[in-house]
Scaffold this motif. Structure first.
Motif, PDB file in Angstrom:
ATOM      1  N   PHE A 185       0.909  -1.172  -0.025  1.00 28.90           N
ATOM      2  CA  PHE A 185       0.080  -0.095  -0.161  1.00 28.90           C
ATOM      3  C   PHE A 185       0.945   1.244  -0.212  1.00 28.90           C
ATOM      4  O   PHE A 185       1.637   1.310   0.932  1.00 28.90           O
ATOM      5  CB  PHE A 185      -0.877  -0.097   1.286  1.00 28.90           C
ATOM      6  CG  PHE A 185      -1.753  -1.138   1.627  1.00 28.90           C
ATOM      7  CD1 PHE A 185      -3.170  -1.268   1.027  1.00 28.90           C
ATOM      8  CD2 PHE A 185      -1.215  -2.393   1.869  1.00 28.90           C
ATOM      9  CE1 PHE A 185      -3.685  -2.444   1.092  1.00 28.90           C
ATOM     10  CE2 PHE A 185      -1.985  -3.391   1.932  1.00 28.90           C
ATOM     11  CZ  PHE A 185      -3.052  -3.492   1.712  1.00 28.90           C
ATOM     12  N   LYS A 187       2.006   4.914   0.757  1.00 30.40           N
ATOM     13  CA  LYS A 187       1.365   5.925   1.684  1.00 30.40           C
ATOM     14  C   LYS A 187       2.269   7.119   1.417  1.00 30.40           C
ATOM     15  O   LYS A 187       3.333   7.063   0.826  1.00 30.40           O
ATOM     16  CB  LYS A 187       1.355   5.744   3.146  1.00 30.40           C
ATOM     17  CG  LYS A 187       0.883   4.295   3.415  1.00 30.40           C
ATOM     18  CD  LYS A 187      -0.257   4.463   4.085  1.00 30.40           C
ATOM     19  CE  LYS A 187      -1.118   2.919   4.442  1.00 30.40           C
ATOM     20  NZ  LYS A 187      -2.397   2.894   4.506  1.00 30.40           N
ATOM     21  N   ASN A 281      -9.563  -8.545  -8.643  1.00 32.95           N
ATOM     22  CA  ASN A 281     -10.346  -8.215  -7.694  1.00 32.95           C
ATOM     23  C   ASN A 281     -10.133  -8.311  -6.112  1.00 32.95           C
ATOM     24  O   ASN A 281     -10.393  -7.510  -5.490  1.00 32.95           O
ATOM     25  CB  ASN A 281     -11.848  -9.297  -8.026  1.00 32.95           C
ATOM     26  CG  ASN A 281     -12.353  -8.905  -9.038  1.00 32.95           C
ATOM     27  OD1 ASN A 281     -12.261  -7.871  -9.733  1.00 32.95           O
ATOM     28  ND2 ASN A 281     -13.352  -9.762  -9.407  1.00 32.95           N
ATOM     29  N   SER A 284      -7.986  -5.162  -5.462  1.00 32.84           N
ATOM     30  CA  SER A 284      -8.740  -4.025  -5.348  1.00 32.84           C
ATOM     31  C   SER A 284      -9.598  -4.133  -4.083  1.00 32.84           C
ATOM     32  O   SER A 284      -9.915  -3.124  -3.413  1.00 32.84           O
ATOM     33  CB  SER A 284      -9.438  -3.429  -6.557  1.00 32.84           C
ATOM     34  OG  SER A 284     -10.355  -4.504  -6.907  1.00 32.84           O
ATOM     35  N   LEU A 285      -9.881  -5.393  -3.627  1.00 31.91           N
ATOM     36  CA  LEU A 285     -10.718  -5.567  -2.394  1.00 31.91           C
ATOM     37  C   LEU A 285      -9.928  -4.968  -1.062  1.00 31.91           C
ATOM     38  O   LEU A 285     -10.586  -4.256  -0.251  1.00 31.91           O
ATOM     39  CB  LEU A 285     -10.889  -6.993  -2.167  1.00 31.91           C
ATOM     40  CG  LEU A 285     -12.276  -7.357  -1.549  1.00 31.91           C
ATOM     41  CD1 LEU A 285     -13.425  -7.144  -2.404  1.00 31.91           C
ATOM     42  CD2 LEU A 285     -12.264  -9.095  -1.287  1.00 31.91           C
ATOM     43  N   TYR A 286      -8.743  -5.141  -1.118  1.00 34.93           N
ATOM     44  CA  TYR A 286      -8.018  -4.607  -0.072  1.00 34.93           C
ATOM     45  C   TYR A 286      -7.458  -3.231  -0.323  1.00 34.93           C
ATOM     46  O   TYR A 286      -6.932  -2.371   0.504  1.00 34.93           O
ATOM     47  CB  TYR A 286      -6.707  -5.440   0.265  1.00 34.93           C
ATOM     48  CG  TYR A 286      -6.635  -6.931   0.910  1.00 34.93           C
ATOM     49  CD1 TYR A 286      -6.908  -6.875   2.048  1.00 34.93           C
ATOM     50  CD2 TYR A 286      -6.992  -7.821  -0.052  1.00 34.93           C
ATOM     51  CE1 TYR A 286      -7.132  -8.057   2.761  1.00 34.93           C
ATOM     52  CE2 TYR A 286      -7.195  -8.992   0.659  1.00 34.93           C
ATOM     53  CZ  TYR A 286      -7.432  -9.335   2.073  1.00 34.93           C
ATOM     54  OH  TYR A 286      -7.626 -10.605   2.601  1.00 34.93           O
ATOM     55  N   GLY A 287      -7.662  -2.531  -1.478  1.00 38.87           N
ATOM     56  CA  GLY A 287      -7.227  -1.364  -1.797  1.00 38.87           C
ATOM     57  C   GLY A 287      -5.598  -1.256  -2.076  1.00 38.87           C
ATOM     58  O   GLY A 287      -5.190  -0.007  -1.970  1.00 38.87           O
ATOM     59  N   ALA A 288      -5.083  -2.328  -2.414  1.00 42.69           N
ATOM     60  CA  ALA A 288      -3.704  -2.267  -2.316  1.00 42.69           C
ATOM     61  C   ALA A 288      -3.268  -1.731  -4.023  1.00 42.69           C
ATOM     62  O   ALA A 288      -4.121  -2.114  -4.817  1.00 42.69           O
ATOM     63  CB  ALA A 288      -3.122  -3.704  -2.342  1.00 42.69           C
ATOM     64  N   ASP A 289      -2.055  -1.499  -4.029  1.00 40.62           N
ATOM     65  CA  ASP A 289      -1.467  -0.927  -5.401  1.00 40.62           C
ATOM     66  C   ASP A 289      -0.298  -1.558  -5.713  1.00 40.62           C
ATOM     67  O   ASP A 289       0.202  -1.384  -6.863  1.00 40.62           O
ATOM     68  CB  ASP A 289      -1.416   0.576  -5.395  1.00 40.62           C
ATOM     69  CG  ASP A 289      -0.647   1.148  -4.279  1.00 40.62           C
ATOM     70  OD1 ASP A 289       0.112   0.315  -3.596  1.00 40.62           O
ATOM     71  OD2 ASP A 289      -0.798   2.312  -4.167  1.00 40.62           O
TER      72      ASP A 289
END
Ligand code: ZN
Ligand code: ZN
Length: 369
Positions: A185, A187, A281, A284-289
């Motif tokens: 992620f 930040k 999916n 993106s469920l975790y919002g990871a990039d």
């Protein structure tokens, strides 16, 4: 009735159905061939113009993939198959039709094959417009080709256009996946340095694991080799809402491109597509990039297929000894393809461009000076 009787009865029943179908392909008024007329969505006599309605069933069934090759789902003797010696395409035509030209390469090296084997289509998206409309669409497409030679708009002729149903499999699957992995992620934080503050980015890593379920509906796979995926993507979307249960009458006056990739091959590429969307999916469920690693193991249940024919017009024309092919989506009218280029038009455009640049440079130098 014993089992044998039932089978024989079914065979008789099927024969009856087939003979009814091939009989109704003739005009009741004059005996000429009836062909599918996209404008009216009816059968139309090519000689006297009489029309005949037939049922367009919307009841397209999903078939269990395990039954794909069972005998009642294969092509019977209702159609003929031709193979092109030049480009290798296999073309299916109804019995009242004789394929003399290959719709893909335009050559006449087509031979009738002994037997049409393989799975019979289950669904068809019928053509929505005829060849006259196709030529209108072609000429407005041609008008937008500003670098094309003047005469080329008139090159398209109805007899160089063929309506070809392209083969596709669609798959449904209920998937359950188990996964574990490490996701990143991005930040941002503000740091204070001797020169002041600045914003910097950093990555937080997290171990993840869990289960993920997803139902896939109608994952479309191109089963032919004669119209590449890139072209299909540009022709898409097709009008799925008008899909009907396959009926040989839709084929009358048109041809179908016989599939070249087996249902097994197509199912494995559908599985790859599904695996790709499952992975993205989950991410993106975790919002990871970022993905450190992600292991996913997927179980497919209730897998069904449809064998679907999509309508494409193939239009071949020659310009100064060179062959060109354009394709049109037979339900929406969208056209793709290459057009010839008139080099003098390109040259003029380049000269105008150079003149403009020189002009701007001159004005700038005046302003600066
Ligand atoms: Zn007639
Ligand atoms: Zn060919």
């Amino acid at each position: 009735m014993n089992e044998q009787d039932i089978i024989e009865n079914n065979v008789e029943e099927e024969k009856k159905q087939l003979s009814v179908e091939s009989e109704s392909i003739k005009c009741s008024g004059c005996g000429s061939n009836l062909v599918f007329d996209p404008e009216t969505q009816m059968l139309k006599c090519s000689y006297c113009g009489a029309t005949e309605k037939f049922e367009h069933s919307k009841d397209v069934q999903e078939i269990d993939i395990g039954e794909a090759l069972s005998s009642n789902l294969v092509w019977g003797n209702e159609a003929l198959v031709y193979s092109c010696e030049n480009c290798g395409a296999k073309i299916v035509a109804s019995k009242s039709e004789t394929a003399t030209l290959c719709p893909f390469c335009g050559t006449s090296h087509v031979l009738e094959e002994k037997e049409l084997q393989g799975i019979r289509p289950t669904a068809v998206i019928p053509f929505k417009f005829g060849k006259d409309r196709l030529l209108e669409l072609f000429s407005s497409w041609a008008k937008r080709k500003i670098f094309a030679p003047v005469g080329f708009k008139k090159l398209a002729k109805t007899d160089s256009a063929n309506g070809v149903y392209m083969p596709f499999f669609t798959f449904d699957s209920n998937t359950n996946s188990v996964y574990h992995g490490r996701l990143g992620f991005t930040k941002t934080r503000v740091v204070h340095t001797s020169k002041g503050t600045k914003t910097e980015t950093y990555t937080v890593w997290r171990n993840v694991s869990g289960t993920y379920s997803h139902f896939f509906n109608d994952v479309l796979v191109n089963a032919g080799n004669h119209l590449e995926n890139g072209k299909i993507d540009r022709l898409a979307p097709f009008d799925n809402a008008s899909a009907c249960k396959y009926e040989s009458r839709f084929l009358s006056g048109f041809v179908a491109h016989h599939y070249e990739k087996s249902i097994d091959e197509c199912w494995s590429s559908a599985r790859e597509d599904m695996a790709g969307s499952i992975r993205s999916n989950i991410v993106s469920l975790y919002g990871a990039d970022k993905v450190g690693y992600l292991n996913v193991s997927t179980n497919h249940e209730d897998v069904t297929y449809k064998y679907m024919l999509l309508p494409v017009y193939v239009l071949n024309y020659a310009f100064k000894g060179k062959q060109y092919t354009v394709y049109a989506n037979g339900s929406t009218g969208k056209i793709i393809g290459k057009s010839p280029v008139a080099w003098w038009k390109v040259l003029i455009a380049v000269l105008i461009g150079i003149a403009a640049v020189v002009g701007v440079a001159y004005l700038l130098s005046l302003a600066a000076g």
